[in-house]
Design an enzyme around this catalytic site. Structure first.
Site, PDB file in Angstrom:
ATOM      1  N   LYS A   4      48.967 -37.019 -14.030  1.00  0.00           N
ATOM      2  CA  LYS A   4      47.984 -37.336 -12.993  1.00  0.00           C
ATOM      3  C   LYS A   4      47.135 -38.482 -13.492  1.00  0.00           C
ATOM      4  O   LYS A   4      46.963 -38.658 -14.705  1.00  0.00           O
ATOM      5  CB  LYS A   4      47.085 -36.114 -12.715  1.00  0.00           C
ATOM      6  CG  LYS A   4      46.414 -36.147 -11.367  1.00  0.00           C
ATOM      7  CD  LYS A   4      47.351 -35.735 -10.240  1.00  0.00           C
ATOM      8  CE  LYS A   4      46.715 -35.790  -8.887  1.00  0.00           C
ATOM      9  NZ  LYS A   4      47.546 -35.120  -7.874  1.00  0.00           N
TER      10      LYS A   4
HETATM   11  P1  NAD Z   1      42.049 -38.009   1.385  1.00  0.00           P
HETATM   12  O1  NAD Z   1      41.171 -38.858   0.563  1.00  0.00           O
HETATM   13  O2  NAD Z   1      43.040 -38.630   2.301  1.00  0.00           O
HETATM   14  O3  NAD Z   1      41.213 -36.960   2.249  1.00  0.00           O
HETATM   15  C1  NAD Z   1      40.196 -36.150   1.725  1.00  0.00           C
HETATM   16  C2  NAD Z   1      39.306 -35.786   2.912  1.00  0.00           C
HETATM   17  O4  NAD Z   1      38.331 -34.850   2.484  1.00  0.00           O
HETATM   18  C3  NAD Z   1      38.557 -36.993   3.475  1.00  0.00           C
HETATM   19  O5  NAD Z   1      38.654 -36.994   4.882  1.00  0.00           O
HETATM   20  C4  NAD Z   1      37.130 -36.771   2.999  1.00  0.00           C
HETATM   21  O6  NAD Z   1      36.148 -37.327   3.869  1.00  0.00           O
HETATM   22  C5  NAD Z   1      37.059 -35.257   2.993  1.00  0.00           C
HETATM   23  N1  NAD Z   1      35.996 -34.751   2.124  1.00  0.00           N
HETATM   24  C6  NAD Z   1      35.495 -35.283   0.995  1.00  0.00           C
HETATM   25  N2  NAD Z   1      34.494 -34.529   0.520  1.00  0.00           N
HETATM   26  C7  NAD Z   1      34.366 -33.500   1.362  1.00  0.00           C
HETATM   27  C8  NAD Z   1      33.494 -32.371   1.421  1.00  0.00           C
HETATM   28  N3  NAD Z   1      32.576 -32.162   0.483  1.00  0.00           N
HETATM   29  N4  NAD Z   1      33.657 -31.501   2.436  1.00  0.00           N
HETATM   30  C9  NAD Z   1      34.590 -31.696   3.381  1.00  0.00           C
HETATM   31  N5  NAD Z   1      35.423 -32.736   3.391  1.00  0.00           N
HETATM   32  C10 NAD Z   1      35.319 -33.633   2.387  1.00  0.00           C
HETATM   33  O7  NAD Z   1      42.792 -37.061   0.314  1.00  0.00           O
HETATM   34  P2  NAD Z   1      44.160 -36.284   0.491  1.00  0.00           P
HETATM   35  O8  NAD Z   1      45.251 -37.153  -0.029  1.00  0.00           O
HETATM   36  O9  NAD Z   1      44.254 -35.705   1.854  1.00  0.00           O
HETATM   37  O10 NAD Z   1      43.962 -35.115  -0.590  1.00  0.00           O
HETATM   38  C11 NAD Z   1      43.231 -33.937  -0.310  1.00  0.00           C
HETATM   39  C12 NAD Z   1      43.613 -32.864  -1.312  1.00  0.00           C
HETATM   40  O11 NAD Z   1      45.020 -32.641  -1.259  1.00  0.00           O
HETATM   41  C13 NAD Z   1      43.301 -33.193  -2.780  1.00  0.00           C
HETATM   42  O12 NAD Z   1      42.976 -32.010  -3.460  1.00  0.00           O
HETATM   43  C14 NAD Z   1      44.625 -33.721  -3.284  1.00  0.00           C
HETATM   44  O13 NAD Z   1      44.754 -33.595  -4.691  1.00  0.00           O
HETATM   45  C15 NAD Z   1      45.582 -32.811  -2.546  1.00  0.00           C
HETATM   46  N6  NAD Z   1      46.950 -33.345  -2.426  1.00  0.00           N
HETATM   47  C16 NAD Z   1      47.202 -34.529  -1.804  1.00  0.00           C
HETATM   48  C17 NAD Z   1      48.518 -34.981  -1.699  1.00  0.00           C
HETATM   49  C18 NAD Z   1      48.880 -36.240  -0.958  1.00  0.00           C
HETATM   50  O14 NAD Z   1      50.080 -36.470  -0.755  1.00  0.00           O
HETATM   51  N7  NAD Z   1      47.956 -37.061  -0.529  1.00  0.00           N
HETATM   52  C19 NAD Z   1      49.568 -34.226  -2.257  1.00  0.00           C
HETATM   53  C20 NAD Z   1      49.268 -33.012  -2.878  1.00  0.00           C
HETATM   54  C21 NAD Z   1      47.959 -32.578  -2.946  1.00  0.00           C
END
Ligand code: NAD
Length: 477
Positions: free
Chosen positions: A107
């Site tokens: 990561k």
């Molecule tokens: P992203 O940045 O696209 O979205 C995150 C969202 O959460 C944003 O809309 C943001 O405004 C919101 N957010 C931030 N702080 C917040 C709070 N305190 N309360 C509520 N909402 C809040 O990120 P993502 O890629 O969707 O990732 C989200 C989670 O999923 C992370 O834990 C990431 O590690 C996990 N993840 C992502 C992927 C991927 O393919 N993108 C894959 C596996 C796991």
């Protein structure tokens, strides 16, 4: 590092790991080898921006190299730190083993608020960060392959791929150095939606097993289920959209960084997304739901399925006793602390664990990496041959029926749907669905066959650690 008297994220992951290995018969040496993070590289670099030199701090952790390349996203957020990156790298190791993608876990993260910089500045910063990692083989098609995570997306991955290609001009596999690229820059159809799509497939599989749903006090399928989603970013938006548009779920609340929205009749996810885009990510002023300033309080609202899809540690010792959802699917990584998990388990809440629930991203990243190495789009060779065979069959059926004087007609649209060969997107979705079903079945087999296994999280760890241990043992370690 202690947060509110609870273990840090990495300690939480280790404690969950320990719960599982206590049920296994591994030598202490092997157990320790699997648990520890192999290495973390910290990089501090300067970029000249707005007339002055700005210094940034970034990390790339490699948790386990039992398989290479190692794989894991790059996160952009001010909260990024070594503990978090190492926890996320460990989860990647376990996740890859669980869904059988042939990678070790890694990561990366950069301490940055991506909204504070314009696109050109972000490109300069990303290229400089990538340069630091590439020259140490911490981005490399055969050794370490990043992907998007919080705060990064297709755009950043395309910059990283281009930076690698500039520094490795004769590497024919250069594009495979990173996944999550846009399709026109060596990406694959269906990668952007993959993690949210995986959450949908995971829930569908969960509800196919009636006794599992019954453990959460739920019945039937997804149709009509009340859902709450935290975080309408890449993962949360796609999960909420697919569940509401395709499975009949009602998303009754969403939680974003500046508050939440509630509508018991179901929120229009696409409309909220457009509102967020038009209002710098704020949910305030959205007319299709009631605005609630204390968004986090909505985690405690009654619903059937709670989907935390934003950050780690949002469900903890303090709020866990008030969580009413009988089923939580961890779309984010580590949204429930070790302490929160214990309380929920005792209450009988069913938790579909992160290492399984959000594995759709790495699964489709695997397909993209294979596509890059094979230098050909999936389905390109077979699609028309498949169509031709189907036409042959349909023509023959029609000829037979007219010869025998039988009058039957195919249902509308059948012929067109049956004749169409699968393109890249259909193949990606099919591969993802198969992976999510297979991994769930492996977990539930352990969950149901071993009375000492209380929950799906321990079951997931047992499947995954068992596979990693086998790999190490085969290598002679
Ligand atoms: P992203 O940045 O696209 O979205 C995150 C969202 O959460 C944003 O809309 C943001 O405004 C919101 N957010 C931030 N702080 C917040 C709070 N305190 N309360 C509520 N909402 C809040 O990120 P993502 O890629 O969707 O990732 C989200 C989670 O999923 C992370 O834990 C990431 O590690 C996990 N993840 C992502 C992927 C991927 O393919 N993108 C894959 C596996 C796991």
């Amino acid at each position: 590092m202690q947060v509110n008297g609870e273990p840090s994220f990495r300690e939480s992951v280790d404690l969950m790991f320990n719960r599982a290995v206590s049920l296994m018969d591994l030598s202490p040496g092997l157990e320790q080898k699997i648990r520890v993070c192999n290495s973390t590289y910290t990089v501090r670099f300067g970029v000249r921006l707005r007339g002055k030199l700005e210094t940034f701090t970034g990390y790339r952790s490699v948790h386990s190299e039992h398989m290479e390349p190692v794989k894991g996203g790059i996160r952009y957020a001010m909260s990024v730190n070594q503990d978090e990156v190492e926890a996320l790298a460990a989860l990647m190791t376990y996740k890859c083993a669980l869904v059988e993608t042939p990678f070790g876990g890694s990561k990366g993260g950069l301490c940055i608020d991506p909204r504070a910089w314009d696109e050109h500045e972000l490109e300069q910063i990303t290229r400089r960060f990538a340069y630091e990692l590439i020259k140490r083989d911490l981005i490399h098609p055969a050794q370490n392959v990043p992907a998007p995570d919080m705060g990064t997306g297709e755009r950043e991955m395309a910059w990283i791929a281009d930076q690698y290609a500039r520094m490795n001009t004769t590497d024919i596999n250069a594009k495979a150095c990173v996944t999550g690229k846009p399709p026109h820059a060596g990406g694959i159809q269906g990668r952007v939606e993959a993690t949210g799509r995986g959450v949908q497939y995971a829930l569908r599989e969960f509800f196919r097993h009636k006794e599992d749903a019954a453990k959460a006090g739920l019945s039937g399928d997804l149709d009509g289920k009340h859902v709450i989603v935290q975080g309408l970013g890449n993962v949360g938006y796609h999960a909420a959209k697919f569940l509401s548009e395709e499975d009949g779920c009602k998303v009754i609340a969403i939680i974003e960084r500046d508050g939440g929205l509630v509508n018991e009749n179901g929120l229009d996810i696409e409309a909220i997304r457009q509102h967020l885009n038009a209002n710098q990510g704020s949910v305030k002023g959205f007319v299709g739901g009631t605005y609630i300033e204390d968004g986090a309080s909505l985690l405690e609202m009654a619903c059937d399925i709670l989907i935390p899809a934003a950050l780690e540690g949002v469900i903890h010792k303090e709020n866990a006793p008030r969580i009413k959802a009988p089923l939580i699917i961890e779309a984010a990584n580590g949204p429930i602390t070790f302490g929160g998990d214990e309380i929920l388990r005792k209450k009988g809440t069913i938790i579909v664990p992160d290492m399984y629930a959000n594995a759709g991203g790495v699964t489709v990243s695997y397909f993209e990496w294979v596509k890059n190495l094979s230098h050909i789009r999936f389905g390109r060779m077979q699609r028309r041959a498949e169509e031709a065979r189907h036409i042959l069959l349909v023509d023959e059926l029609e000829r037979l029926s007219s010869e025998k004087g039988v009058s039957w007609t195919m249902s509308p649209g059948f012929k067109e749907r049956y004749l169409r060969g699968a393109g890249e997107l259909e193949l990606v979705r099919s591969g993802l669905d198969d992976t999510m079903r297979g991994a769930y079945q492996a977990m539930r087999e352990v969950w149901h066959s071993r009375p000492e296994v209380e929950d799906l999280r321990v079951a997931a760890y047992l499947v995954s650690i068992g596979r990693i241990a086998q790999t190490y043992q085969t290598k002679g370690l």
